[in-house]
Design a protein around this motif. Sequence first.
Motif, short mmCIF file in Angstrom:
data_model
loop_
_atom_site.label_atom_id
_atom_site.label_comp_id
_atom_site.label_asym_id
_atom_site.label_seq_id
_atom_site.Cartn_x
_atom_site.Cartn_y
_atom_site.Cartn_z
N LYS A 17 -0.72 19.45 4.72
CA LYS A 17 -0.71 19.73 6.16
C LYS A 17 0.46 20.63 6.53
O LYS A 17 0.32 21.55 7.34
N ILE A 18 1.61 20.39 5.96
CA ILE A 18 2.79 21.23 6.23
C ILE A 18 2.49 22.66 5.81
O ILE A 18 2.74 23.61 6.57
N ARG A 19 1.93 22.84 4.59
CA ARG A 19 1.58 24.18 4.12
C ARG A 19 0.55 24.82 5.05
O ARG A 19 0.65 26.00 5.37
N GLU A 20 -0.44 24.02 5.46
CA GLU A 20 -1.48 24.54 6.36
C GLU A 20 -0.88 25.04 7.67
O GLU A 20 -1.20 26.14 8.13
N PHE A 21 0.00 24.25 8.28
CA PHE A 21 0.61 24.66 9.54
C PHE A 21 1.53 25.86 9.35
O PHE A 21 1.58 26.75 10.21
N MET A 22 2.24 25.91 8.23
CA MET A 22 3.11 27.07 7.97
C MET A 22 2.27 28.33 7.79
O MET A 22 2.64 29.40 8.29
N ASP A 23 1.16 28.20 7.07
CA ASP A 23 0.28 29.36 6.87
C ASP A 23 -0.30 29.83 8.19
O ASP A 23 -0.39 31.04 8.45
N LYS A 24 -0.71 28.90 9.05
CA LYS A 24 -1.24 29.27 10.37
C LYS A 24 -0.18 29.99 11.19
O LYS A 24 -0.46 30.98 11.87
N GLU A 25 1.05 29.50 11.12
CA GLU A 25 2.15 30.12 11.87
C GLU A 25 2.43 31.53 11.36
O GLU A 25 2.62 32.46 12.15
N GLU A 26 2.43 31.70 10.03
CA GLU A 26 2.65 33.03 9.46
C GLU A 26 1.52 33.99 9.86
O GLU A 26 1.77 35.15 10.18
N GLU A 27 0.28 33.49 9.83
CA GLU A 27 -0.86 34.31 10.22
C GLU A 27 -0.74 34.73 11.68
O GLU A 27 -1.00 35.88 12.04
N LYS A 28 -0.34 33.80 12.52
CA LYS A 28 -0.17 34.09 13.95
C LYS A 28 0.93 35.15 14.15
O LYS A 28 0.77 36.08 14.94
N GLU A 29 2.04 35.01 13.42
CA GLU A 29 3.12 35.99 13.52
C GLU A 29 2.65 37.37 13.07
O GLU A 29 3.00 38.38 13.69
N ARG A 30 1.84 37.43 11.99
CA ARG A 30 1.33 38.71 11.51
C ARG A 30 0.42 39.36 12.55
O ARG A 30 0.49 40.56 12.78
N LEU A 32 0.83 -1.21 0.00
CA LEU A 32 0.00 0.00 0.00
C LEU A 32 0.86 1.25 0.00
O LEU A 32 0.57 2.22 -0.70
N LYS A 33 1.93 1.21 0.77
CA LYS A 33 2.82 2.37 0.84
C LYS A 33 3.64 2.52 -0.44
O LYS A 33 3.78 3.62 -0.98
N ALA A 34 4.19 1.41 -0.93
CA ALA A 34 5.08 1.48 -2.10
C ALA A 34 4.34 1.92 -3.36
O ALA A 34 4.87 2.71 -4.14
N PHE A 35 3.13 1.42 -3.55
CA PHE A 35 2.38 1.74 -4.76
C PHE A 35 1.42 2.91 -4.56
O PHE A 35 0.60 3.21 -5.43
N ARG A 36 1.52 3.55 -3.39
CA ARG A 36 0.73 4.74 -3.07
C ARG A 36 -0.76 4.51 -3.24
O ARG A 36 -1.46 5.29 -3.89
N TRP A 37 -1.26 3.42 -2.68
CA TRP A 37 -2.67 3.11 -2.72
C TRP A 37 -3.41 3.66 -1.52
O TRP A 37 -4.58 3.39 -1.34
N THR A 38 -2.72 4.42 -0.70
CA THR A 38 -3.36 4.97 0.49
C THR A 38 -4.08 6.26 0.09
O THR A 38 -3.46 7.21 -0.35
N PRO A 39 -5.41 6.29 0.26
CA PRO A 39 -6.14 7.49 -0.13
C PRO A 39 -5.95 8.64 0.86
O PRO A 39 -6.30 9.76 0.56
N PHE A 40 -5.40 8.36 2.01
CA PHE A 40 -5.20 9.40 3.02
C PHE A 40 -3.80 9.22 3.58
O PHE A 40 -3.20 8.16 3.48
N MET A 41 -3.29 10.27 4.15
CA MET A 41 -1.96 10.29 4.76
C MET A 41 -0.85 9.87 3.80
O MET A 41 0.08 9.17 4.15
N ASN A 42 -0.93 10.33 2.56
CA ASN A 42 0.16 10.10 1.61
C ASN A 42 1.00 11.38 1.51
O ASN A 42 0.83 12.30 2.29
N LYS A 43 1.90 11.43 0.56
CA LYS A 43 2.79 12.59 0.44
C LYS A 43 2.02 13.88 0.18
O LYS A 43 2.36 14.92 0.71
N ASP A 44 0.98 13.80 -0.67
CA ASP A 44 0.19 15.01 -0.94
C ASP A 44 -0.47 15.52 0.33
O ASP A 44 -0.52 16.72 0.58
N TRP A 45 -0.99 14.60 1.12
CA TRP A 45 -1.61 14.97 2.39
C TRP A 45 -0.58 15.62 3.31
O TRP A 45 -0.86 16.64 3.94
N GLU A 46 0.62 15.01 3.38
CA GLU A 46 1.68 15.57 4.22
C GLU A 46 2.02 16.99 3.78
O GLU A 46 2.15 17.89 4.61
N GLU A 47 2.18 17.19 2.46
CA GLU A 47 2.54 18.51 1.96
C GLU A 47 1.44 19.53 2.23
O GLU A 47 1.72 20.67 2.60
#
Length: 116
Positions: free
Chosen positions: A98-111, A81-96
Amino acid sequence: MVDQLKNNFVMELDSKENKQNKYLRAKEQVAEIKKFYTSLMFYVVFIGFLAYLNYYSNQWRYMWFLWAALGWGIGLVFQALKAFRWTPFMNKDWEERKIREFMDKEEEKERRDRWS
């Protein structure tokens, strides 16, 4: 004129960086697939050996090797499932995302903190 050249240069850098990221992700996926096939080969050989040993020791009266096959097989399914990316959730796109979401929240908080 200078702004246009600057924009073209930035776009070219982004394009090269994007291609490099795609290459690295593809290389990582190929490594995961290779690891899966290696694990699958070891699974077939080792479970085959255990089956032979089970038959030799008690003529299939109790097929204990199936417990090992089941446990290891479940692990192989998750690895596939991991190797062939058959996971519909928590894959690389999901990680990216979430990372963008948390970075945006952090930037908003700093502003907000800056103006408080």
